[in-house]
Motif scaffolding. Structure first.
Motif, PDB file in Angstrom:
ATOM      1  N   LEU A 297       0.829  -1.201   0.000  1.00  0.00           N
ATOM      2  CA  LEU A 297       0.000   0.000   0.000  1.00  0.00           C
ATOM      3  C   LEU A 297       0.867   1.257   0.000  1.00  0.00           C
ATOM      4  CD1 LEU A 297      -3.145   0.651   2.181  1.00  0.00           C
ATOM      5  CD2 LEU A 297      -1.346   2.350   2.071  1.00  0.00           C
ATOM      6  N   LEU A 298       1.946   1.251   0.789  1.00  0.00           N
ATOM      7  CA  LEU A 298       2.794   2.432   0.933  1.00  0.00           C
ATOM      8  C   LEU A 298       3.518   2.789  -0.367  1.00  0.00           C
ATOM      9  CD1 LEU A 298       4.240   1.783   4.502  1.00  0.00           C
ATOM     10  CD2 LEU A 298       2.637   3.580   3.834  1.00  0.00           C
ATOM     11  N   GLU A 299       3.662   1.823  -1.265  1.00  0.00           N
ATOM     12  CA  GLU A 299       4.261   2.132  -2.563  1.00  0.00           C
ATOM     13  C   GLU A 299       3.352   3.021  -3.405  1.00  0.00           C
ATOM     14  OE1 GLU A 299       5.168  -1.532  -4.465  1.00  0.00           O
ATOM     15  OE2 GLU A 299       6.733  -2.112  -3.026  1.00  0.00           O
ATOM     16  N   GLU A 300       2.069   3.053  -3.060  1.00  0.00           N
ATOM     17  CA  GLU A 300       1.080   3.760  -3.884  1.00  0.00           C
ATOM     18  C   GLU A 300       0.666   5.106  -3.311  1.00  0.00           C
ATOM     19  OE1 GLU A 300      -2.149   1.053  -4.132  1.00  0.00           O
ATOM     20  OE2 GLU A 300      -0.987  -0.515  -5.160  1.00  0.00           O
ATOM     21  N   VAL A 301       1.147   5.449  -2.110  1.00  0.00           N
ATOM     22  CA  VAL A 301       0.658   6.666  -1.464  1.00  0.00           C
ATOM     23  C   VAL A 301       1.807   7.514  -0.919  1.00  0.00           C
ATOM     24  CG1 VAL A 301      -1.513   5.549  -0.791  1.00  0.00           C
ATOM     25  CG2 VAL A 301       0.409   5.525   0.806  1.00  0.00           C
ATOM     26  N   PRO A 302       1.655   8.850  -0.878  1.00  0.00           N
ATOM     27  CA  PRO A 302       2.637   9.680  -0.187  1.00  0.00           C
ATOM     28  C   PRO A 302       2.613   9.337   1.305  1.00  0.00           C
ATOM     29  CG  PRO A 302       1.119  11.008  -1.516  1.00  0.00           C
ATOM     30  CD  PRO A 302       0.556   9.635  -1.441  1.00  0.00           C
ATOM     31  N   HIS A 303       3.776   9.266   1.937  1.00  0.00           N
ATOM     32  CA  HIS A 303       3.810   8.887   3.348  1.00  0.00           C
ATOM     33  C   HIS A 303       5.129   9.318   3.962  1.00  0.00           C
ATOM     34  CE1 HIS A 303       5.847   5.561   1.284  1.00  0.00           C
ATOM     35  NE2 HIS A 303       6.548   5.403   2.399  1.00  0.00           N
ATOM     36  N   ARG A 304       5.178   9.287   5.280  1.00  0.00           N
ATOM     37  CA  ARG A 304       6.441   9.469   5.992  1.00  0.00           C
ATOM     38  C   ARG A 304       6.461   8.534   7.189  1.00  0.00           C
ATOM     39  NH1 ARG A 304       7.623  15.288   8.174  1.00  0.00           N
ATOM     40  NH2 ARG A 304       7.130  15.788   6.000  1.00  0.00           N
TER      41      ARG A 304
ATOM     42  N   ILE B  22       7.313   7.074  10.899  1.00  0.00           N
ATOM     43  CA  ILE B  22       7.471   7.505  12.281  1.00  0.00           C
ATOM     44  C   ILE B  22       7.606   6.231  13.113  1.00  0.00           C
ATOM     45  CG2 ILE B  22       4.952   7.799  12.410  1.00  0.00           C
ATOM     46  CD1 ILE B  22       5.398   9.755  14.697  1.00  0.00           C
ATOM     47  N   LEU B  23       8.827   5.976  13.596  1.00  0.00           N
ATOM     48  CA  LEU B  23       9.155   4.715  14.272  1.00  0.00           C
ATOM     49  C   LEU B  23       8.861   3.561  13.307  1.00  0.00           C
ATOM     50  CD1 LEU B  23       7.787   5.563  17.827  1.00  0.00           C
ATOM     51  CD2 LEU B  23      10.110   5.812  16.973  1.00  0.00           C
ATOM     52  N   ASP B  24       8.081   2.564  13.736  1.00  0.00           N
ATOM     53  CA  ASP B  24       7.777   1.434  12.853  1.00  0.00           C
ATOM     54  C   ASP B  24       6.417   1.603  12.177  1.00  0.00           C
ATOM     55  OD1 ASP B  24       6.413   1.184  15.253  1.00  0.00           O
ATOM     56  OD2 ASP B  24       6.508  -1.000  15.282  1.00  0.00           O
ATOM     57  N   CYS B  25       5.918   2.836  12.183  1.00  0.00           N
ATOM     58  CA  CYS B  25       4.639   3.157  11.554  1.00  0.00           C
ATOM     59  C   CYS B  25       4.856   4.160  10.428  1.00  0.00           C
ATOM     60  CB  CYS B  25       3.669   3.738  12.584  1.00  0.00           C
ATOM     61  SG  CYS B  25       3.276   2.601  13.944  1.00  0.00           S
ATOM     62  N   SER B  26       3.810   4.426   9.701  1.00  0.00           N
ATOM     63  CA  SER B  26       3.876   5.413   8.624  1.00  0.00           C
ATOM     64  C   SER B  26       2.630   6.290   8.652  1.00  0.00           C
ATOM     65  CB  SER B  26       3.972   4.734   7.256  1.00  0.00           C
ATOM     66  OG  SER B  26       5.225   4.092   7.099  1.00  0.00           O
ATOM     67  N   ILE B  27       2.834   7.562   8.404  1.00  0.00           N
ATOM     68  CA  ILE B  27       1.725   8.499   8.256  1.00  0.00           C
ATOM     69  C   ILE B  27       1.290   8.479   6.797  1.00  0.00           C
ATOM     70  CG2 ILE B  27       1.029  10.928   8.324  1.00  0.00           C
ATOM     71  CD1 ILE B  27       3.203  11.346  10.480  1.00  0.00           C
ATOM     72  N   ILE B  28       0.006   8.221   6.563  1.00  0.00           N
ATOM     73  CA  ILE B  28      -0.561   8.393   5.232  1.00  0.00           C
ATOM     74  C   ILE B  28      -1.645   9.461   5.339  1.00  0.00           C
ATOM     75  CG2 ILE B  28      -0.029   6.033   4.559  1.00  0.00           C
ATOM     76  CD1 ILE B  28      -3.029   5.390   4.811  1.00  0.00           C
ATOM     77  N   TYR B  29      -2.231   9.818   4.199  1.00  0.00           N
ATOM     78  CA  TYR B  29      -3.151  10.955   4.182  1.00  0.00           C
ATOM     79  C   TYR B  29      -4.488  10.546   3.584  1.00  0.00           C
ATOM     80  CZ  TYR B  29       1.344  13.062   5.022  1.00  0.00           C
ATOM     81  OH  TYR B  29       2.577  13.336   5.563  1.00  0.00           O
ATOM     82  N   ARG B  30      -5.554  11.092   4.170  1.00  0.00           N
ATOM     83  CA  ARG B  30      -6.906  10.813   3.708  1.00  0.00           C
ATOM     84  C   ARG B  30      -7.658  12.130   3.548  1.00  0.00           C
ATOM     85  NH1 ARG B  30      -7.731   5.302   4.224  1.00  0.00           N
ATOM     86  NH2 ARG B  30      -9.866   5.633   3.492  1.00  0.00           N
ATOM     87  N   VAL B  31      -8.557  12.159   2.586  1.00  0.00           N
ATOM     88  CA  VAL B  31      -9.400  13.344   2.378  1.00  0.00           C
ATOM     89  C   VAL B  31     -10.813  13.017   2.859  1.00  0.00           C
ATOM     90  CG1 VAL B  31     -10.360  14.957   0.701  1.00  0.00           C
ATOM     91  CG2 VAL B  31      -8.042  14.073   0.406  1.00  0.00           C
ATOM     92  N   ILE B  32     -11.315  13.817   3.777  1.00  0.00           N
ATOM     93  CA  ILE B  32     -12.664  13.625   4.312  1.00  0.00           C
ATOM     94  C   ILE B  32     -13.675  14.232   3.343  1.00  0.00           C
ATOM     95  CG2 ILE B  32     -14.257  14.291   6.156  1.00  0.00           C
ATOM     96  CD1 ILE B  32     -11.842  14.365   8.038  1.00  0.00           C
TER      97      ILE B  32
END
Length: 339
Positions: free
Chosen positions: A121-128, A130-140
């Motif tokens: 999934l992370l290959e398809e979305v902008p992300h950064r 944080i530790l062993d997690c990743s921030i992704i973005y969603r539009v409400i």
């Protein structure tokens, strides 16, 4: 009684008959929605044939099928799905919605997910990370007291509106705090508020010491989420929350990632458990109590009050434990694909 495949086909063929007249010319299409941690859910989308850049509600079929199995009434199942669709279409005014940069800037928020379990999934979305997690973005695009409807910001979507990850992070930080104000309270308070725990005073007095001690430990646990309890683990991106709590307790904090929706934290050393025991507790709860698509990580975090930093508490893992964990992850993926 229909089986699942028969149920899906019946819904696809007949649901339009149960919709208001204004939606009778819509087309119905199947969709497989990739959720977090490898989970995939079957859904239908009811949309105009010339849908272009409009967005329509996603109707998940697994929960509808479970309800149908309980009641055995296909007509009632179709009616419920049609009513839900009609309500959402009217409430969120989809005719007014368009994919624009201006809309994204005002409505993009953060979601935090586990990095290892979501590599594809992370290959398809902008992300950064944080530790062993990743921030992704969603539009409400719809939000009320019953929940939130949103869509992931993909690389193609970000390119379409010409926005980079740095700008997404800045905007999402501001919007997440605005849409989802942080909530921190003791776990006991939270459980009482949502009706999961209510102990009469007379019962407390008669309670064995072991149970009283267990309740006392629960009072040391703090719940961190937001007002609607959805994607509350995004607060990991805001270290000021943990600094305030660490200053309050005048010590470092242990943080347990309960799920993508909430975190638990407590003053380091106050529970009398060693890091390895805490990690085992998180692993056990993840496997037995948390839905696969809502799991965040099996690790435990430390917030260092003096440094103002979050870190993973390193717990040495034996070869047998590594092998077992790998098998469990693969088994979960296979289950999710089959489901």
């Amino acid at each position: 009684m229909l089986n699942y495949e028969e149920f899906k086909n019946e819904v696809k063929e007949k649901i339009v008959e149960y919709l208001p007249e204004e939606y009778r010319d819509m087309e119905v299409v199947f969709d497989s929605v990739q959720k977090l941690n490898g989970s995939v859910r079957d859904a239908i989308i009811i949309r105009e044939k010339d849908h272009k850049d409009k967005i329509y509600p996603t109707i998940y079929l697994d929960e509808a099928f479970t309800k149908y199995q309980e009641q055995g009434d296909l007509e009632s199942a179709l009616q419920r799905l049609a009513e839900a669709y009609s309500f959402v279409m009217k409430e969120r005014k989809t005719d007014d919605f368009r994919f624009t940069r201006e809309y994204l800037e005002q409505n993009v928020v953060m979601q935090i997910i586990g990095t290892e379990a979501n590599k594809e999934l992370l290959e398809e979305v902008p992300h950064r990370e944080i530790l062993d997690c990743s921030i992704i973005y969603r539009v409400i695009f719809f939000m009320d007291d019953s929940g939130v409807e949103s869509m992931k910001v993909t690389n193609s979507f970000a390119g379409y509106v010409n926005i980079d990850e740095e700008e997404l992070f800045r905007l999402a930080s501001e919007n997440t705090k605005r849409f989802f104000p942080v909530v921190t309270c003791s776990l006991i308070e939270h459980m009482e508020e949502v009706g999961l725990l209510k102990i009469p005073q007379e019962m407390m007095q008669e309670m064995p010491k072991e149970m009283k001690d267990a309740l006392e430990n629960l009072r040391k646990l703090y719940y961190i989420s937001n007002k609607i309890g959805i994607n509350g683990a995004a607060n990991l991106a805001f270290p000021e929350i943990f600094q305030e709590m660490a200053d309050k307790f005048e010590t470092d904090l242990y943080i347990l990632p309960a799920s993508i929706h909430e975190l638990l934290c407590f003053p380091a050393g106050s529970m009398g458990q060693r890091p390895k025991e805490l990690k085992e507790t998180v692993e056990q709860v993840n496997r037995s109590c948390v839905r696969p698509e809502e799991r965040l990580t099996d690790n435990v975090y430390l917030y260092d009050r003096k440094k103002g930093e979050l870190s993973i508490i390193e717990v040495p893992e034996t070869d047998a434990e590594k092998s077992k964990r790998g098998e469990e992850i693969e088994n979960e993926k296979e289950k999710n694909i089959v489901a």
